[in-house]
Design an enzyme around this catalytic site. Structure first.
Site, mmCIF file in Angstrom:
data_model
loop_
_atom_site.group_PDB
_atom_site.id
_atom_site.type_symbol
_atom_site.label_atom_id
_atom_site.label_comp_id
_atom_site.label_asym_id
_atom_site.label_seq_id
_atom_site.Cartn_x
_atom_site.Cartn_y
_atom_site.Cartn_z
ATOM 1 N N ASP A 46 123.698 23.437 57.657
ATOM 2 C CA ASP A 46 123.159 22.093 57.845
ATOM 3 C C ASP A 46 123.352 21.262 56.581
ATOM 4 O O ASP A 46 122.846 21.603 55.513
ATOM 5 C CB ASP A 46 121.675 22.162 58.192
ATOM 6 C CG ASP A 46 121.181 20.902 58.876
ATOM 7 O OD1 ASP A 46 121.538 19.799 58.420
ATOM 8 O OD2 ASP A 46 120.442 21.016 59.865
ATOM 9 N N SER A 90 121.126 15.403 62.343
ATOM 10 C CA SER A 90 121.465 16.754 62.806
ATOM 11 C C SER A 90 121.388 16.918 64.318
ATOM 12 O O SER A 90 122.112 17.744 64.885
ATOM 13 C CB SER A 90 120.536 17.778 62.145
ATOM 14 O OG SER A 90 120.736 17.813 60.763
ATOM 15 N N HIS A 447 122.143 11.473 54.587
ATOM 16 C CA HIS A 447 123.384 12.138 54.970
ATOM 17 C C HIS A 447 124.569 11.280 54.576
ATOM 18 O O HIS A 447 124.428 10.081 54.318
ATOM 19 C CB HIS A 447 123.429 12.374 56.481
ATOM 20 C CG HIS A 447 122.358 13.273 56.985
ATOM 21 N ND1 HIS A 447 122.113 13.458 58.330
ATOM 22 C CD2 HIS A 447 121.457 14.046 56.329
ATOM 23 C CE1 HIS A 447 121.121 14.316 58.479
ATOM 24 N NE2 HIS A 447 120.704 14.679 57.286
#
Length: 483
Positions: A46, A90, A447
């Site tokens: 991840d 995610s 991210h």
């Protein structure tokens, strides 16, 4: 004349069939070989972007070394954008791998038209009330569900909460990733909210963190419905492991279904993990394989290195790199174990990838550092000139670390001249937050939108090549795994 020829021909055929039958009778003790099991192990780091992989390699084995994932024979780059965002979270990125469908940020394995609706607040003050509404999208079938429909075994392993976005995308369907009470209920066979696509007996293995979503509020959990899902799972013949000792005591040969959540929320960072209390990702992976391998048709196992992402959000690079190394160790352990029964991996596909990038960067023209060890901070140190070895300085005359972030909580609001004394004892500390260009609130580095690495080995791995969309991975895994 014609009839006679036909009659002779018919007799000839009959004799041939009789002889074949006799031959068959003489070998009636022979048994047709059973088809070998088809196994798929899908590893998801991840937040493990390419720069994080590179930094972890240097941290662990130096610039010249290789991690296990570096040695995978087939590789590709994966586009990660979601249905509504250039930079994904995610939930839709993992769901794209699992379902082949592009969906909106925060949505868990639903159709592309599903709208993510924030949860409401329950009587205990927790934002866990489902407000998805009716007619808000439809479930998108996952690879794990396809495996169960084929009669395969299936499991999920994570260092994050087992109800967190990545594992949740394999076995549940919901409009918002934060509805973790609902997601937990999807795992309990026969219970309210159970995902019937998991079959009558449910998943064979669930290992990770997140006990709070399986316990009622009165017992320290976050369930407002009063259900004790752990007790319900025990009633469904699951072997339950709550501690490291419980886990070690599990005999996989005598265990058909294994459920283990070792922490209330996420499991510890590998750098902080107490091995007596929490198993490693490698240990959970190999134990899961032992339980799943009892199914002679095959299995699908998803393994997530979930805390890489969390450390990157914190901008604590050392924790992120150590968790990446722990993730890599799990990959090695899985390959080694798979080769015991399938030496050439002719019937085993192992895929390693990430769901998205982060903003971690490697700064300056740093000299080679070698791996991080006692007395050598390695990539966690400050930038030194590759010719002279002298500490490099910025325009304000201050040193700066090799690792930095595009955004994060540690940003100097004025001249960096006050940081002239910054040294490697500071930058290599376990809890040091690397500096960022754009300041965010604590723990909320974002991210990144860069393509991610995918590596594969074993059955059908040669089909993974080039630059591909994350939704395409679904079809490649489905075909290779016979799902």
């Amino acid at each position: 004349m014609t009839r006679r020829k036909i009659s002779v021909a018919g007799c000839s055929v009959a004799i041939t069939l009789m002889l074949a039958a006799c031959g068959s009778d003489s070998k009636k003790d022979d048994v047709v070989a059973e088809a070998p099991p088809k196994n798929v192990i899908f590893f998801l780091g991840d937040g493990m972007g390419l720069t994080t992989m590179t930094a972890a390699r240097i941290y662990s084995v130096g610039e010249d070394g290789s991690l296990t994932m570096d040695t995978l024979p087939e590789t590709a780059f994966v586009k990660t954008f979601s249905n509504d965002a250039q930079v994904t979270d995610s939930a839709p990125s993992m769901a794209a791998y699992m379902t082949g469908v592009k969906m909106n940020n925060e949505v868990i394995s639903m159709s592309a038209n599903t709208v993510a609706i924030d949860p409401g607040t329950d009587a205990n003050g927790n934002k866990l009330v489902n407000k998805c509404g009716t007619g808000n999208g439809t479930p998108a079938t996952t690879l794990l569900e396809l495996a169960k429909a084929k009669g395969f075994a299936a499991g999920v392993v994570s260092t994050a909460r087992v109800t967190h976005a990545t594992p949740a995308a394999t076995y549940s369907h919901i409009c918002h990733r934060d509805l973790e009470n609902d997601i937990a209920a999807a795992l309990v066979p026969g219970g309210t909210g159970y995902n019937s696509a998991l079959g009558t007996t449910g998943l064979e293995v669930v290992l990770g963190g997140g006990a709070q979503f399986f316990k009622p509020f009165k017992d320290g959990g976050k369930r407002s419905d009063g259900r004790d899902l752990v007790a319900e799972l025990k009633a469904k013949s699951y072997t339950v492991a709550n501690t490291g000792a419980d886990f070690k005591a599990v005999d996989a040969a005598k265990t058909d279904r294994l459920f283990g959540v070792f922490t209330s929320s996420h499991m510890s960072y590998d750098l902080d993990r107490d091995a007596a209390k929490e198993p490693s990702l490698a240990e959970m992976t190999t134990k899961a394989m032992d339980v799943l391998a009892k199914n002679k048709k095959g299995y699908f196992l998803m393994v997530e290195g979930g805390r890489i992402d969390h450390a990157l959000h914190e901008t604590t690079a050392k924790k992120a790199l150590q968790d990446t190394v722990a993730f890599d160790s799990a990959i090695k352990a899985a390959i080694d174990k798979a080769k015991v029964s399938d030496p050439t991996l002719a019937n085993t596909l192992i895929v390693v990838t990430a769901d998205h990038d982060h903003t971690l960067v490697l700064n300056g023209y740093a000299k080679r550092t070698g791996k991080t060890a006692a007395g050598n901070p390695g990539v966690l140190g400050v930038v030194k000139n590759y010719v002279t070895g002298a500490v490099e300085k910025d325009l304000d005359g201050a040193p700066y670390s090799i690792i930095g972030f595009g955004n994060g909580e540690n940003r100097t609001q004025s001249s960096r001249a006050a940081m002239a004394s910054l040294d490697e004892t500071v930058t290599s500390a376990n809890a040091y937050h690397q500096e960022a260009v754009i300041r965010t609130t604590a723990g909320n580095e974002t991210h990144g939108g860069t393509d991610v690495f995918l590596g594969a080995i074993g059955k059908g791995s040669e089909t993974f090549l080039g630059t591909i969309d994350n939704t395409k991975v679904f079809g490649l895994v489905k075909t290779a795994g016979g799902l």
